[in-house]
Design a protein around this motif. Structure first.
Motif, PDB file in Angstrom:
ATOM      1  N   THR A  57      69.710  39.834  42.955  1.00 52.26           N
ATOM      2  CA  THR A  57      68.385  38.428  42.749  1.00 52.26           C
ATOM      3  C   THR A  57      68.903  37.704  43.776  1.00 52.26           C
ATOM      4  OG1 THR A  57      69.627  39.048  40.259  1.00 52.26           O
ATOM      5  CG2 THR A  57      68.953  37.273  40.610  1.00 52.26           C
ATOM      6  N   ALA A  58      67.209  38.067  43.823  1.00 54.93           N
ATOM      7  CA  ALA A  58      66.898  37.000  45.261  1.00 54.93           C
ATOM      8  C   ALA A  58      65.900  35.749  44.828  1.00 54.93           C
ATOM      9  CB  ALA A  58      65.762  37.661  46.215  1.00 54.93           C
ATOM     10  N   ILE A  59      66.790  34.640  45.311  1.00 54.50           N
ATOM     11  CA  ILE A  59      66.117  32.624  45.031  1.00 54.50           C
ATOM     12  C   ILE A  59      65.600  32.605  45.961  1.00 54.50           C
ATOM     13  CG2 ILE A  59      66.613  30.694  43.812  1.00 54.50           C
ATOM     14  CD1 ILE A  59      67.233  32.887  41.838  1.00 54.50           C
ATOM     15  N   GLU A  60      63.605  32.055  45.739  1.00 59.13           N
ATOM     16  CA  GLU A  60      63.416  31.170  47.021  1.00 59.13           C
ATOM     17  C   GLU A  60      62.529  30.330  46.521  1.00 59.13           C
ATOM     18  OE1 GLU A  60      61.683  30.088  49.706  1.00 59.13           O
ATOM     19  OE2 GLU A  60      62.200  31.838  50.346  1.00 59.13           O
ATOM     20  N   ARG A  61      63.084  29.285  46.887  1.00 63.78           N
ATOM     21  CA  ARG A  61      62.206  27.862  46.041  1.00 63.78           C
ATOM     22  C   ARG A  61      60.567  28.413  46.456  1.00 63.78           C
ATOM     23  NH1 ARG A  61      60.860  23.586  49.489  1.00 63.78           N
ATOM     24  NH2 ARG A  61      62.238  23.910  50.914  1.00 63.78           N
ATOM     25  N   LYS A  62      60.243  28.608  48.042  1.00 60.69           N
ATOM     26  CA  LYS A  62      58.676  28.609  48.069  1.00 60.69           C
ATOM     27  C   LYS A  62      57.827  30.115  47.625  1.00 60.69           C
ATOM     28  CE  LYS A  62      58.902  25.627  52.030  1.00 60.69           C
ATOM     29  NZ  LYS A  62      58.810  25.515  53.620  1.00 60.69           N
ATOM     30  N   ALA A  63      56.519  29.932  46.473  1.00 61.79           N
ATOM     31  CA  ALA A  63      56.049  31.000  46.681  1.00 61.79           C
ATOM     32  C   ALA A  63      55.539  32.306  46.984  1.00 61.79           C
ATOM     33  CB  ALA A  63      54.743  30.644  45.435  1.00 61.79           C
ATOM     34  N   GLU A  64      55.227  31.300  48.226  1.00 64.32           N
ATOM     35  CA  GLU A  64      54.026  32.287  49.079  1.00 64.32           C
ATOM     36  C   GLU A  64      55.171  33.005  50.096  1.00 64.32           C
ATOM     37  OE1 GLU A  64      55.001  28.092  51.282  1.00 64.32           O
ATOM     38  OE2 GLU A  64      54.449  29.069  49.216  1.00 64.32           O
ATOM     39  N   ARG A  65      56.862  32.205  50.519  1.00 65.16           N
ATOM     40  CA  ARG A  65      58.028  33.176  51.130  1.00 65.16           C
ATOM     41  C   ARG A  65      58.926  34.433  49.927  1.00 65.16           C
ATOM     42  NH1 ARG A  65      61.099  28.911  54.085  1.00 65.16           N
ATOM     43  NH2 ARG A  65      59.700  28.333  55.893  1.00 65.16           N
ATOM     44  N   LEU A  66      58.403  33.815  49.039  1.00 65.48           N
ATOM     45  CA  LEU A  66      58.918  34.592  47.841  1.00 65.48           C
ATOM     46  C   LEU A  66      58.035  36.492  47.425  1.00 65.48           C
ATOM     47  CD1 LEU A  66      61.540  35.329  45.137  1.00 65.48           C
ATOM     48  CD2 LEU A  66      60.035  34.458  44.062  1.00 65.48           C
ATOM     49  N   GLU A  67      56.744  35.884  47.928  1.00 59.64           N
ATOM     50  CA  GLU A  67      55.958  36.827  47.839  1.00 59.64           C
ATOM     51  C   GLU A  67      55.981  38.321  49.091  1.00 59.64           C
ATOM     52  OE1 GLU A  67      50.288  37.518  48.112  1.00 59.64           O
ATOM     53  OE2 GLU A  67      51.764  35.744  47.528  1.00 59.64           O
ATOM     54  N   ALA A  89      62.326  29.709  42.442  1.00 61.55           N
ATOM     55  CA  ALA A  89      63.175  28.572  42.254  1.00 61.55           C
ATOM     56  C   ALA A  89      63.984  27.749  43.186  1.00 61.55           C
ATOM     57  CB  ALA A  89      64.060  29.186  40.457  1.00 61.55           C
ATOM     58  N   GLU A  90      64.409  27.104  43.124  1.00 59.68           N
ATOM     59  CA  GLU A  90      65.175  25.655  43.695  1.00 59.68           C
ATOM     60  C   GLU A  90      66.417  25.713  43.467  1.00 59.68           C
ATOM     61  OE1 GLU A  90      65.719  21.760  46.368  1.00 59.68           O
ATOM     62  OE2 GLU A  90      63.405  22.390  45.381  1.00 59.68           O
ATOM     63  N   ALA A  91      68.451  26.645  43.914  1.00 53.66           N
ATOM     64  CA  ALA A  91      68.822  27.324  43.678  1.00 53.66           C
ATOM     65  C   ALA A  91      69.222  25.383  43.713  1.00 53.66           C
ATOM     66  CB  ALA A  91      69.525  27.721  44.268  1.00 53.66           C
ATOM     67  N   ASN A 109      71.013  22.089  49.192  1.00 53.64           N
ATOM     68  CA  ASN A 109      71.075  22.279  47.942  1.00 53.64           C
ATOM     69  C   ASN A 109      72.571  23.134  47.545  1.00 53.64           C
ATOM     70  OD1 ASN A 109      69.450  20.134  47.122  1.00 53.64           O
ATOM     71  ND2 ASN A 109      68.826  21.981  45.874  1.00 53.64           N
ATOM     72  N   PHE A 110      72.475  23.326  49.761  1.00 54.53           N
ATOM     73  CA  PHE A 110      74.039  23.839  48.945  1.00 54.53           C
ATOM     74  C   PHE A 110      75.474  23.471  49.116  1.00 54.53           C
ATOM     75  CE2 PHE A 110      75.550  21.651  53.312  1.00 54.53           C
ATOM     76  CZ  PHE A 110      76.675  21.411  52.755  1.00 54.53           C
ATOM     77  N   GLU A 111      75.689  22.474  48.592  1.00 59.91           N
ATOM     78  CA  GLU A 111      76.667  21.907  47.708  1.00 59.91           C
ATOM     79  C   GLU A 111      76.544  22.250  46.077  1.00 59.91           C
ATOM     80  OE1 GLU A 111      77.753  17.969  48.677  1.00 59.91           O
ATOM     81  OE2 GLU A 111      78.980  18.292  51.295  1.00 59.91           O
ATOM     82  N   ALA A 112      75.563  22.243  45.678  1.00 62.81           N
ATOM     83  CA  ALA A 112      75.628  22.349  43.959  1.00 62.81           C
ATOM     84  C   ALA A 112      75.365  23.804  44.255  1.00 62.81           C
ATOM     85  CB  ALA A 112      74.128  22.252  43.665  1.00 62.81           C
ATOM     86  N   VAL A 113      75.076  24.330  45.436  1.00 63.53           N
ATOM     87  CA  VAL A 113      75.527  26.641  45.119  1.00 63.53           C
ATOM     88  C   VAL A 113      76.440  26.765  45.036  1.00 63.53           C
ATOM     89  CG1 VAL A 113      74.973  28.324  46.610  1.00 63.53           C
ATOM     90  CG2 VAL A 113      72.920  26.967  46.040  1.00 63.53           C
ATOM     91  N   LEU A 114      77.323  25.737  46.077  1.00 67.16           N
ATOM     92  CA  LEU A 114      78.911  25.928  46.040  1.00 67.16           C
ATOM     93  C   LEU A 114      79.284  26.034  44.962  1.00 67.16           C
ATOM     94  CD1 LEU A 114      79.766  24.955  49.752  1.00 67.16           C
ATOM     95  CD2 LEU A 114      79.305  27.387  48.854  1.00 67.16           C
ATOM     96  N   ASP A 115      79.309  24.558  44.302  1.00 65.12           N
ATOM     97  CA  ASP A 115      79.495  23.861  43.010  1.00 65.12           C
ATOM     98  C   ASP A 115      79.515  25.664  41.430  1.00 65.12           C
ATOM     99  OD1 ASP A 115      80.698  22.052  43.737  1.00 65.12           O
ATOM    100  OD2 ASP A 115      78.943  20.560  42.973  1.00 65.12           O
ATOM    101  N   HIS A 116      78.050  25.992  41.630  1.00 64.36           N
ATOM    102  CA  HIS A 116      78.199  26.976  40.848  1.00 64.36           C
ATOM    103  C   HIS A 116      79.146  28.417  41.276  1.00 64.36           C
ATOM    104  CE1 HIS A 116      75.648  29.790  38.599  1.00 64.36           C
ATOM    105  NE2 HIS A 116      75.788  30.489  39.050  1.00 64.36           N
ATOM    106  N   ALA A 117      79.323  28.566  42.672  1.00 65.05           N
ATOM    107  CA  ALA A 117      80.165  30.095  42.893  1.00 65.05           C
ATOM    108  C   ALA A 117      81.324  29.555  42.274  1.00 65.05           C
ATOM    109  CB  ALA A 117      79.484  29.907  44.064  1.00 65.05           C
ATOM    110  N   VAL A 118      81.984  28.242  42.784  1.00 69.89           N
ATOM    111  CA  VAL A 118      83.639  28.149  42.286  1.00 69.89           C
ATOM    112  C   VAL A 118      82.966  28.466  40.011  1.00 69.89           C
ATOM    113  CG1 VAL A 118      84.454  26.559  41.351  1.00 69.89           C
ATOM    114  CG2 VAL A 118      83.839  26.376  44.006  1.00 69.89           C
ATOM    115  N   GLU A 119      82.453  27.611  39.740  1.00 75.92           N
ATOM    116  CA  GLU A 119      81.951  27.760  38.334  1.00 75.92           C
ATOM    117  C   GLU A 119      82.407  29.378  38.052  1.00 75.92           C
ATOM    118  OE1 GLU A 119      78.768  25.788  37.434  1.00 75.92           O
ATOM    119  OE2 GLU A 119      79.529  23.423  37.751  1.00 75.92           O
TER     120      GLU A 119
END
Length: 199
Positions: A57-67, A89-91, A109-119
């Motif tokens: 599952t790959a997340i990318e907030r910029k549509a052109e980069r996801l393309e 999406a924006e992680a 947003n890395f701290e929120a991502v790490l929180d998700h990883a912990v949860e």
């Protein structure tokens, strides 16, 4: 495996091949793993993970980069074995709840991502950072969440011919944080390389 093809470019550029080799080693992906990436950009890490893991599952907030990720993924379809899902999406939004391994290619947003990883109990976490100040902040964030196993700093230089001899151009240093949000039955954090660290 042969080198991956990246015929389509993104402004940020791919994670360098030598850095990806270390990322692969630390993630130690297995055929039944679900790999998640934050910030897919060109898709370089996504593609290499899709050659080894069962799901990506790959997340990318910029549509052109996801393309760009999608186009480069298509260029490597013969070597991809995983089921790949790309999410604009924006992680931490869009991150799966059942990932075995997680790679953060940027610091947004890395701290929120790490929180998700912990949860969600992500087993293997790797984060690449290029700026010293961010590396310090990220290291503390890993420590505060009891995730940190190691910090690796490395720099790659490429040779070029100069006056009939060989000189070198150096890439920017990379700070790599490696950790885990899982523990074994003895209360030890299971390291990405198969070892463990007592909590």
């Amino acid at each position: 495996m042969p080198p991956i093809a990246l015929p389509h470019d993104a402004k940020a550029g791919p994670t360098k091949s030598e850095v990806r080799a270390v990322v692969r080693s630390k993630l130690a992906l297995e055929p039944d793993d679900h790999f998640a990436e934050v910030g897919s950009c060109t898709g370089a890490v996504t593609i290499e993970a899709a050659q080894r893991a069962g799901r990506v599952t790959a997340i990318e907030r910029k549509a052109e980069r996801l393309e760009t990720t999608e186009q480069n993924l298509a260029a490597n379809e013969e070597s991809v074995r995983a089921a790949v899902e790309l999410r604009n999406a924006e992680a931490p939004e869009g991150l799966p709840d059942d990932a075995d391994a997680l790679f953060l290619g940027g610091s947004r947003n890395f701290e929120a991502v790490l929180d998700h990883a912990v949860e969600t109990g992500v087993d293997r976490i790797v984060m690449n950072v290029s700026r010293l100040e961010v590396a310090g902040t990220a290291t503390e964030a890993f420590r505060e969440r009891d995730l940190l196993e190691e910090v690796v700093q490395f720099q790659v230089s490429h040779g070029y011919e100069l006056a009939g001899a060989t000189s070198f151009n150096s890439d920017n240093p990379v700070y790599m944080l490696v950790g885990s949000a899982t523990t074994d039955d003895d209360g030890e954090t299971v390291a990405a390389d198969g070892g463990s660290t007592r909590q």
